[in-house]
Structures are given as structure tokens and as C-alpha cells.
Design an enzyme around this catalytic site. Structure first.
Site, PDB file in Angstrom:
ATOM      1  N   GLY A  33      45.421  31.785  40.137  1.00 38.71           N
ATOM      2  CA  GLY A  33      45.979  32.625  41.193  1.00 38.71           C
ATOM      3  C   GLY A  33      45.880  32.382  42.653  1.00 38.71           C
TER       4      GLY A  33
ATOM      5  CG  LEU B 280      34.869  31.426  36.007  1.00 41.43           C
ATOM      6  CD1 LEU B 280      34.000  30.259  35.880  1.00 41.43           C
ATOM      7  CD2 LEU B 280      34.441  32.214  37.265  1.00 41.43           C
ATOM      8  CB  ALA B 281      40.860  29.368  33.807  1.00 40.37           C
ATOM      9  CG  ASP B 282      43.249  34.502  33.851  1.00 41.50           C
ATOM     10  OD1 ASP B 282      44.281  33.740  33.551  1.00 41.50           O
ATOM     11  OD2 ASP B 282      42.467  34.625  32.948  1.00 41.50           O
ATOM     12  CB  VAL B 283      39.818  34.393  39.706  1.00 47.07           C
ATOM     13  CG1 VAL B 283      39.652  34.481  41.112  1.00 47.07           C
ATOM     14  CG2 VAL B 283      39.685  35.754  38.635  1.00 47.07           C
TER      15      VAL B 283
END
Length: 394
Positions: free
Chosen positions: A184, A178-181
Site C-alpha cells: 500500500g 507486512l506485505a499488505d502494508v
């Protein structure tokens, strides 16, 4: 369905003419720049000779990763050695023609290479320089290594999620990053905002996106309860409701949906029951309410239960796999997926989840091979044949 609904408007070109230098790897940065590419920007992905590590992530067919393809379709790929003076000089030349630069190295890496915002600002005052990192560019945690699972734990998200799991005492594993998405998406929004502001000021700026704070943004209620603790967590938990052959999800988030649920389940008398009639009482007796309603749902198959709920307008769903969600006629109607191609063949990627009446975001349907555009991009930047040879570009 009309012809316009079948074909949709033309491809979005809101960012047509913009040049983006993409130094990012793995997920957060590439997710952001894929969105920019889908909106018409020219995105030049700058990779080492080994390539982005995502190029090797499964599923891999004939040496080509569809996970990499989903994140990077529509971008150009060039190979530069940033540890060499020649590679860094090539970046500086490209910066003079760029509108946006995106990087997600650990803070300090680009500064040591003299490719940080301060070092490049003089070459192009209009450059919008976006840095994505675990904890932000400054502060006591700035230079700590950070990947999504560590950020999930550091942000409080994992323990906040655990608090809603009955009889659980250990945080869950989370394989969905989740943190990456989320980071972004925030980076994309910040870049769009900076581009709009540049129209007025004529100047670029530095964007500093923190994955930690991006994850904190998902804990809206928890941020407040951390400041103003409640004695007992009585928020209704929308979880699996048992049926004769499985489970369904029923989300009762309004007075109307509560009343409709009682009607669908054949318990209209509960609408005026003192335990449930008022929302604050319902919160206290939520488990009791769901136990009563499961005496109804267990007499039906999941499909029968969903049909009854749908007739009464109750928000509900079967628990589906991703493959089942992809096959939903609604996603087909929305043209939610695009067919793209790499060296391993054709596969589907998700389009952006928004539609614009003036043109829809969509990927250019080809994933670049590593370094495919190095010669063309550098030649366009004025490199001679001898200079290309000195960089090792064949």
C-alpha cells in the site's frame, strides 16, 4: 511546548481537488487510498452490496468494525453491481471525472469487466490507474490467488527471518500482514510520482504494484547474500537481553554505541579486548559478548537497566505492548492518533507517520456507512432520478 507544537499546522491539502475511485478491498489498496484521503483527495470507495469484507473484521461494536474504519475513514462509499451493465456504465461515467483509480482484484478480473486500464484509457487519457496484486499483472504467477501470508512465504521473507532465530527449524507464524502494508505504501508513492509526471506529460499511466516484490524490498542484506553466499552467518543479532525481572532490547549498531554499552555495563576493558575491539571480530564473538554483558544486566531490573543505558546514550527499549506504545508521551506529543467516529462510537486511528510544515495529513473524522454516498455521487455525475431508480438507488 509552543502553541504551534500543540496544535500543529493546518490539515494537508496536497491532493485537494483530486478524485480517486477506490475499488480495493481488505488491506493493501485501502491502506494506500486512506493515505490519499488524508492528504486531501476525494476518495470514493466502490463496494458491492455485501461491502468490503473488512467491514466484518473484529473489533466490531454494534456492527461496526474499527479495523475497517482505520483503513477507510475519510472516504465516501457507494454501492455498485459491477456484474451488471448499469453498474459498469456508472463506473465509466465516474472515470471521466477521476484522476486516480485503485484496484486490487486478481489480475484479469477488471479486464473481463472491461474496466481495466486499456478499456478506460479512451474515456480519460489523464487517468492514473493503479493495480495492486500478489505477483504483478503479467507473468506465469500473475493470476494465482494471493494473500499476505502466502506472499511472505513466497518472497523468502519467512525463511530469511528464520535464519536469525537460534535453534529454530520451523518458520514462525506471522499475524501481522507486512506485505499488505508495504504494498500500500509503494502504491501511494507510485501514484504521487505519476501525478507529478502528469504535470509535464498531461497523460496518465498504469501502475502495476507487486506484493511479492514489495516484500523482497525488505530483505536488503539477504538479496545480496543470496547472490554471494557467506560461509557463516555472523551478523550481530539484537535480541532480548535478560534483566532481573524480564528483558530489554539493546541495539549496538555503531562503534560509539558499542563503547557506550561497555561503559554503561561496567566493562570498559572489553573495548580493547581483541575479541571485540574490531567490528569483524565482534561479529564472530557476538554471543560471547552478550553473555558477558548479561552478567551485568541480570543484576538490575529492566527499568534500572534502561536508565543506565539511557544515561550513556545506548539505543535501547523495553518490550512493550501496542497499548503501551500508544500511551507513550512521545506519541501524544506527536499527535500520532486521531479520534474518528462510526456507528459504534469513537475510536482512535493512527495518523500518517510523517509531518509536513505546510499541513499535516489527517483523516476526516467519520467512517462512511455502506453506500452512504451512492445517490449524491451519482447525482453529481448527472444521473437522473429515473436512472438512479434503475440502478436500485433509493
Amino acid at each position: 511546548m509552543t502553541a504551534d507544537q500543540r496544535t500543529g499546522p493546518s490539515r494537508a491539502n496536497a491532493f485537494a481537488g483530486l478524485r480517486v475511485l477506490d475499488f480495493s478491498t481488505t488491506i493493501a489498496g485501502p491502506h494506500c487510498t486512506r493515505m490519499l484521503a488524508d492528504m486531501g483527495a476525494e476518495v470514493i470507495k466502490i463496494e458491492s452490496s455485501d461491502g468490503d469484507t473488512m467491514r466484518n473484521r473484529p473489533p466490531v461494536r454494534d456492527g461496526y468494525s474499527t479495523a475497517f474504519g482505520q483503513l477507510n475513514v475519510g472516504k465516501k462509499s457507494i454501492v455498485l453491481d459491477l456484474k451488471s451493465a448499469e453498474g459498469r456504465e456508472a463506473v465509466r461515467r465516474l472515470v471521466t471525472t477521476a484522476d486516480v483509480l485503485v484496484e486490487n482484484f486478481r489480475p484479469g478480473v477488471m479486464r473481463r469487466l472491461k474496466l481495466d486500464n486499456a478499456s478506460l484509457r479512451g474515456l480519460n487519457p489523464k487517468l492514473i490507474y493503479c493495480s495492486i496484486s500478489g505477483y504483478g499483472q503479467t507473468g506465469p504467477s500473475a493470476e494465482l490467488p494471493a494473500y499476505a501470508p502466502a506472499i511472505h512465504a513466497a518472497s523468502g521473507y519467512d525463511l530469511a527471518h528464520l535464519a536469525y532465530q537460534p535453534n529454530r527449524h520451523q518458520p514462525d507464524y506471522c499475524g501481522i500482514y507486512l506485505a499488505d502494508v508495504v504494498s500500500g505504501i509503494y502504491a501511494y508513492g507510485a501514484i504521487a510520482s505519476a501525478l507529478y509526471q502528469r504535470r509535464t506529460t498531461g497523460e496518465g499511466q498504469h501502475i502495476d504494484v507487486s506484493m511479492l516484490e514489495s516484500m523482497l524490498s525488505l530483505t536488503l542484506n539477504e538479496l545480496q547474500s543470496a547472490q554471494f553466499p557467506v560461509k557463516k552467518q555472523t551478523r550481530p543479532q539484537f535480541g532480548p537481553v535478560e534483566t532481573a525481572d524480564g528483558y530489554v532490547m539493546i541495539a549496538i549498531a555503531s562503534e560509539k554505541s558499542f563503547r557506550s554499552f561497555m561503559q554503561a555495563g561496567g566493562h570498559p576493558e572489553l573495548i580493547s579486548d581483541p575479541r571485540f575491539a574490531e567490528y569483524h571480530h565482534r561479529r564472530e564473538h557476538w554471543a560471547e559478548l552478550m553473555d558477558i554483558m548479561e552478567t551485568w544486566s541480570r543484576t538490575l531490573t529492566s527499568q534500572q537497566c534502561l536508565a543506565a543505558l539511557d544515561r550513556h546514550g545506548v539505543p535501547c527499549s523495553a518490550y512493550r505492548t501496542v497499548a503501551e506504545a500508544m500511551a507513550d508521551p512521545q506519541t501524544a506529543h506527536r499527535q500520532a492518533f486521531a479520534d474518528v467516529e462510526d456507528g459504534g462510537g469513537t475510536f482512535k486511528v493512527l495518523n500518517q507517520p510523517f509531518r509536513l510544515s505546510g499541513g499535516n495529513p489527517a483523516p476526516t473524522p467519520r467512517v462512511a456507512t455502506l453506500g452512504q454516498h451512492t445517490r449524491a455521487v451519482l447525482a453529481d455525475a448527472g444521473y437522473s432520478a429515473d436512472e438512479l431508480a434503475a440502478l436500485g438507488v433509493g
